[in-house]
Design a protein around this motif. Sequence first.
Motif, short mmCIF file in Angstrom:
data_model
loop_
_atom_site.label_atom_id
_atom_site.label_comp_id
_atom_site.label_asym_id
_atom_site.label_seq_id
_atom_site.Cartn_x
_atom_site.Cartn_y
_atom_site.Cartn_z
N UNK A 33 -13.06 4.02 0.23
CA UNK A 33 -11.83 3.23 -0.58
C UNK A 33 -11.66 2.06 0.33
N UNK A 34 -12.03 2.08 1.42
CA UNK A 34 -11.91 0.64 2.26
C UNK A 34 -12.66 -0.59 1.57
N UNK A 35 -13.65 -0.46 1.11
CA UNK A 35 -14.45 -1.53 0.38
C UNK A 35 -14.04 -1.68 -1.29
N UNK A 91 1.07 -1.08 0.06
CA UNK A 91 -0.07 -0.22 0.07
C UNK A 91 0.75 1.29 0.09
N UNK A 92 1.98 1.32 0.99
CA UNK A 92 2.88 2.37 0.81
C UNK A 92 3.53 2.82 -0.36
N UNK A 93 3.60 1.70 -1.34
CA UNK A 93 4.24 1.95 -2.35
C UNK A 93 3.51 1.85 -3.83
N UNK A 97 -4.73 -4.27 8.04
CA UNK A 97 -3.91 -3.26 9.05
C UNK A 97 -3.11 -2.34 8.14
N UNK A 98 -2.53 -3.00 6.94
CA UNK A 98 -1.78 -2.12 6.34
C UNK A 98 -2.43 -1.02 5.43
N UNK A 99 -3.85 -1.36 5.03
CA UNK A 99 -4.80 -0.67 4.08
C UNK A 99 -5.08 0.52 5.25
N UNK A 100 -5.48 0.13 6.61
CA UNK A 100 -5.94 1.40 7.31
C UNK A 100 -4.76 2.25 7.77
N UNK A 101 -3.46 1.72 7.72
CA UNK A 101 -2.34 2.69 8.02
C UNK A 101 -2.26 3.65 6.68
#
Length: 330
Positions: free
Chosen positions: A320-322, A107-109, A301-305
């Motif tokens: 975007x969560x879903x 997600x971060x990249x 966890x990574x997506x919420x971060x």
Amino acid sequence: MATAHPARNIMVLYTGGTIGMQASANGLAPASGFEQRMREQLAGRADIPHWQFREMQPLIDSANMTPEYWQRLRAAVIEAVDAQGCDAVLILHGTDTLAYSAAAMSFQLLGLQAPVLFTGSMLPAGVADSDAWENLVGALLALAQGVAAGVQLYFHGELLEPNRTAKVRSFGRHPFVTLKRFGGAANVQPLPSELDYRQPKQTATVAVLPLVPGFGAALLQAALDSGAQGLILECFGSGTGPADNTDFLDALAQAQARGVVVLAITQCHEGGVELGVYEAGSRLRQAGVLSGGGMTREAAFGKLQLLLGAGLPMADIRRLIELDLCGELR
């Protein structure tokens, strides 16, 4: 997935972990000096592309991994690719939280046009029956042959998707498996500019609560009162919880009113959350709980971060969560 190109200039980022550990008075501990050991091991191999090495600070047992460390790792990857001209990155990482880190970095990249592989080992390099060199060399050879842009795990000859993988064994050469999770969510197109890998991100406080029979409102309220910005509820089956407990449902509704994102995932190894199947799931949805579909704990966890740390409006975060960003809901 982007077209795979053979890597010619690989950055190796060493975070610590079992692969380079040495014995200490209190057991195995992260140790410096792994670059020299790696150069001795790979000396004379013409099939390994040019590589360079960076030792991250501090070196850690991956049990000590944090979202703050992920931000340093993200910056190191960006520097290697965008500033130093590397066309691939190999991250050496301890196995205990490797699946968390790989999911978080996927997600971060977002948008990075280079492959990033995570690998490690179950036994330190140099000990009997260690898997260290076979995983490290195998990952380098995979990059040399060509791996598509994006984040993946490499372990025991396999490339594994970061948002479907979990560590399920504490022994042996096959600690990671790809979980069979429910998919089918629409892909986000175009990607919001705030989520691009070049945009700065903040860390977020995310709590995880597994539901058990008799779970009451007090533990849920304690998590919400802790200052958590996001909460992952590990629900039963297809996304059910104690829907006959009005205090529990009221606490969930209060969380939404306070701007806390509550996300439901399944405790099951296979399948996913469908909050409308049972009344016990529908009431969670009515209280503001969002569906994590087939997301693993690591992916959620990574997506919420990412979403909580990107400075997005709350309405965009909840939308975007879903939706699928990089395979977590595919």
